[in-house]
Design a protein around this motif. Structure first.
Motif, mmCIF file in Angstrom:
data_model
loop_
_atom_site.group_PDB
_atom_site.id
_atom_site.type_symbol
_atom_site.label_atom_id
_atom_site.label_comp_id
_atom_site.label_asym_id
_atom_site.label_seq_id
_atom_site.Cartn_x
_atom_site.Cartn_y
_atom_site.Cartn_z
ATOM 1 N N GLY A 286 -7.302 -23.673 14.475
ATOM 2 C CA GLY A 286 -8.332 -24.701 14.528
ATOM 3 C C GLY A 286 -9.720 -24.199 14.206
ATOM 4 N N ALA A 287 -9.802 -23.176 13.343
ATOM 5 C CA ALA A 287 -11.109 -22.607 12.985
ATOM 6 C C ALA A 287 -11.022 -21.975 11.603
ATOM 7 C CB ALA A 287 -11.535 -21.559 14.007
ATOM 8 N N PRO A 288 -12.122 -21.942 10.870
ATOM 9 C CA PRO A 288 -12.128 -21.265 9.580
ATOM 10 C C PRO A 288 -12.033 -19.748 9.748
ATOM 11 C CG PRO A 288 -14.336 -21.966 10.115
ATOM 12 C CD PRO A 288 -13.446 -22.532 11.177
ATOM 13 N N LEU A 289 -11.525 -19.092 8.722
ATOM 14 C CA LEU A 289 -11.416 -17.649 8.704
ATOM 15 C C LEU A 289 -12.408 -17.076 7.692
ATOM 16 C CD1 LEU A 289 -8.643 -18.516 9.975
ATOM 17 C CD2 LEU A 289 -7.615 -16.608 8.730
ATOM 18 N N LEU A 290 -13.166 -16.067 8.110
ATOM 19 C CA LEU A 290 -14.000 -15.318 7.176
ATOM 20 C C LEU A 290 -13.274 -14.020 6.886
ATOM 21 C CD1 LEU A 290 -16.745 -15.305 5.647
ATOM 22 C CD2 LEU A 290 -17.633 -13.929 7.536
ATOM 23 N N VAL A 291 -12.652 -13.932 5.700
ATOM 24 C CA VAL A 291 -11.906 -12.745 5.319
ATOM 25 C C VAL A 291 -12.717 -11.971 4.284
ATOM 26 C CG1 VAL A 291 -9.704 -13.849 5.811
ATOM 27 C CG2 VAL A 291 -10.625 -13.944 3.498
ATOM 28 N N VAL A 308 -15.090 -14.236 1.961
ATOM 29 C CA VAL A 308 -14.584 -15.544 1.533
ATOM 30 C C VAL A 308 -14.245 -16.369 2.769
ATOM 31 C CG1 VAL A 308 -12.793 -16.764 0.251
ATOM 32 C CG2 VAL A 308 -13.647 -14.570 -0.597
ATOM 33 N N LEU A 309 -14.756 -17.584 2.822
ATOM 34 C CA LEU A 309 -14.477 -18.489 3.930
ATOM 35 C C LEU A 309 -13.283 -19.355 3.577
ATOM 36 C CD1 LEU A 309 -15.723 -19.151 6.737
ATOM 37 C CD2 LEU A 309 -16.923 -21.045 5.616
ATOM 38 N N VAL A 310 -12.291 -19.406 4.480
ATOM 39 C CA VAL A 310 -11.050 -20.153 4.250
ATOM 40 C C VAL A 310 -10.848 -21.148 5.384
ATOM 41 C CG1 VAL A 310 -8.552 -20.013 3.895
ATOM 42 C CG2 VAL A 310 -10.035 -18.160 3.077
ATOM 43 N N GLY A 311 -10.621 -22.406 5.041
ATOM 44 C CA GLY A 311 -10.346 -23.446 6.020
ATOM 45 C C GLY A 311 -8.915 -23.928 5.921
ATOM 46 N N PRO A 312 -8.544 -24.977 6.639
ATOM 47 C CA PRO A 312 -7.175 -25.508 6.588
ATOM 48 C C PRO A 312 -6.753 -25.955 5.187
ATOM 49 C CG PRO A 312 -8.368 -26.408 8.456
ATOM 50 C CD PRO A 312 -9.369 -25.692 7.620
ATOM 51 N N GLY A 313 -7.725 -26.279 4.334
ATOM 52 C CA GLY A 313 -7.412 -26.693 2.971
ATOM 53 C C GLY A 313 -7.457 -25.552 1.970
#
Length: 525
Positions: A286-291, A308-313
């Motif tokens: 339930g949160a974005p990932l900063l990889v 790179v910011l990654v969300g559910p989409g």
């Protein structure tokens, strides 16, 4: 016989200069003897003030500077091998102006005016050397003396006013006052005044400088996969461990999940399966990932390190390419000339490509929070975090990897920098690494929650306080640097410091014939 003795003395002084220059390294992590920084320069300065000539002082300043650079960066030895000695020798020359100022202002029996001038000009000379080596091409601002005070609350408050530069000036001024107190009985009044002035300045800043106004908070998860054995499949195994640890965050309601530097080893456009796995993780927790992607992008030339910011989409489109690369670690300066370093140590076989601009990322679901990513040793540069906060950053995030230096001082030194950057800017900072030390610091530089050690393989959620307002350092920038340079320029223009004659003993009137010092007698056949 006199010649033999004088040469022996010269050699002993040279060895003492190297050792004395190395002493301040003990104030930095891992030893972290922060208090030692206030006396560590005294032996070196006592040696310099007793130099028989300016030429000798310049040599001992050079040797001491080389000792300092080597000691603070000794953990690079397994990677750079012999080149670290070359680097220390080159950078050591930057301390020659400091050495000459010490001899000119503290040598002999200085008057009260000259002793008082030393309390301003000697720290300014030290700052001059730090400023010069802070250029990225010379390795960047790693090991600035003020950074040794990362865990001292009054020093962090000074940093909020004048950055790490102001802290360094105060530390050197105290050392200078101690030299006056110990070695020059007639200068005790300026010495006491100098120490008192530093204490008063710190007290005034503590009481008067604006404090960050805490306003709300953020739940930030740091994912540290730990050591992964080298091998062609290491990136995939590291990714899988990070994936497993991130799954464990489900139900803990983080607002942001941060992975370390090079946590993704292939471009997400070229590997849509990895992008889908990251998107699934984002949806699960339930949160974005900063990889951090360390790969050759499909749409741009060269290898880049990218937050790179990654969300559910999937990837949100927010991306930051690392701008300031590590010399030799990520590129070889003047590769045509210095490419041989790749055969001696672990220098970069191919130059990575730097990004062109800093980036702020909007945090999905939190309109009031903009994330400011930095990569690895970019956290050593005060101007980068300051610029990001001036542009509206609410949270600083540094993604790092120090796995090549486990067991040494590098992980602790690097993690400590986040305290300085947080205090300077009045914004919290997350330092997330692959293998530790990962830690979080609040807007005053205070540590938030426990750090993740170099032996940890863990995902942990931190309650990070956010803050409003701006610090004086964010508002006015590197003003201590300008003030120090102006003091040096004004004193030289006014003739406050005698012109340095390298072969002249301190206190000798101009035009007086000068005998050769014993340590530099010409050899006789």
């Amino acid at each position: 016989m006199v010649l033999t003795v004088s040469k022996r003395v010269a050699r002993r002084r040279a060895a003492a200069a190297v050792a004395a220059g190395a002493l301040p390294c003990l104030a930095f992590p891992a030893p972290a003897l922060w208090w030692f920084a206030y006396v560590a320069l005294v032996p070196w300065m006592l040696l310099l003030r007793s130099a028989p000539t300016g030429r000798r002082a310049a040599l001992e300043g050079w040797l001491g500077g080389a000792g300092f650079v080597f000691a603070v960066h000794h953990w690079l030895l397994p990677s750079l091998h012999v080149f670290l000695f070359v680097l220390a020798a080159l950078l050591g020359a930057l301390w020659i102006p400091f050495a000459l100022l010490v001899r000119e202002l503290l040598g002999g029996a200085p008057s009260g005016g000259r002793a008082a001038a030393a309390l301003v000009l000697v720290p300014s000379g030290w700052l001059l050397s730090e400023l010069a080596r802070s250029w990225q091409g010379l390795g960047g601002p790693w090991g600035l003396l003020g950074a040794s005070q990362w865990q001292v609350a009054p020093a962090l408050r000074l940093a909020s006013v004048g950055g790490v530069w102001l802290v360094g000036l105060v530390v050197v001024a105290v050392n200078c006052a101690l030299v006056l107190l110990v070695a020059i009985p007639g200068a005790r009044a300026p010495a006491v005044a100098g120490v008192t002035g530093c204490a008063v300045l710190t007290g005034v800043v503590w009481l008067w400088a604006p404090r960050p106004e805490v306003s709300g908070g953020l739940r930030v998860a740091v994912v540290q996969p730990g050591l992964v054995a080298d091998g062609p499949d290491a990136p995939e195994r590291r990714f899988a461990i990070g994936e497993e640890l991130t799954r464990s965050l489900a139900g803990q309601r983080p607002d942001l999940v941060v992975w370390g530097e090079s946590s993704v080893g292939e471009d997400l456009t070229a590997r849509p399966d990895l992008a889908r796995r990251l998107a699934d993780l984002s949806a699960r927790v339930g949160a974005p990932l900063l990889v951090n992607v360390d790969a050759r992008p499909a749409d741009r030339p060269g290898i880049r390190k990218s937050a790179v910011l990654v969300g559910p989409g999937g990837p949100t489109g927010d991306r930051y390419d690392k701008m300031r690369l590590v010399p030799f670690g990520e590129y070889v300066p003047a590769r045509a000339l210095l490419g041989w370093a790749t055969s001696v140590g672990k220098a970069a076989g191919e130059n990575r490509v730097p990004g062109g601009a800093q980036v702020l990322m909007d945090l999905p679901g939190r309109a009031d929070v903009r994330i400011a990513p930095l990569v690895c040793f970019e956290s050593a540069f005060p101007d980068m975090s300051r610029n990001l906060v001036r542009d509206g950053a609410a949270l600083l995030v540094d993604q790092s990897a120090t796995s090549s230096f486990q067991g040494g001082w590098a992980p602790a030194q690097h993690a400590s920098l986040s305290a300085l950057r947080a205090a300077e800017t009045g914004r919290p900072m997350v330092h997330a690494t692959l293998t530790g030390i990962s830690e979080v610091h609040g807007p005053s530089g205070e540590r938030v929650g426990p750090a993740l050690s170099t032996s940890a393989r863990e995902a942990r959620v931190y309650e990070v306080p956010l803050a409003r307002g701006t610090t004086l350092y964010v508002r006015f920038g590197d003003w201590p640097v300008g003030a120090a340079l102006a003091a040096l320029a004004a004193c030289c223009a006014a003739g406050g410091v005698r012109s340095v004659r390298l072969g002249t003993p301190a206190g000798t009137p101009a035009g007086t014939p000068v005998p050769e010092p014993l340590g530099e007698l010409p050899s006789k056949n």
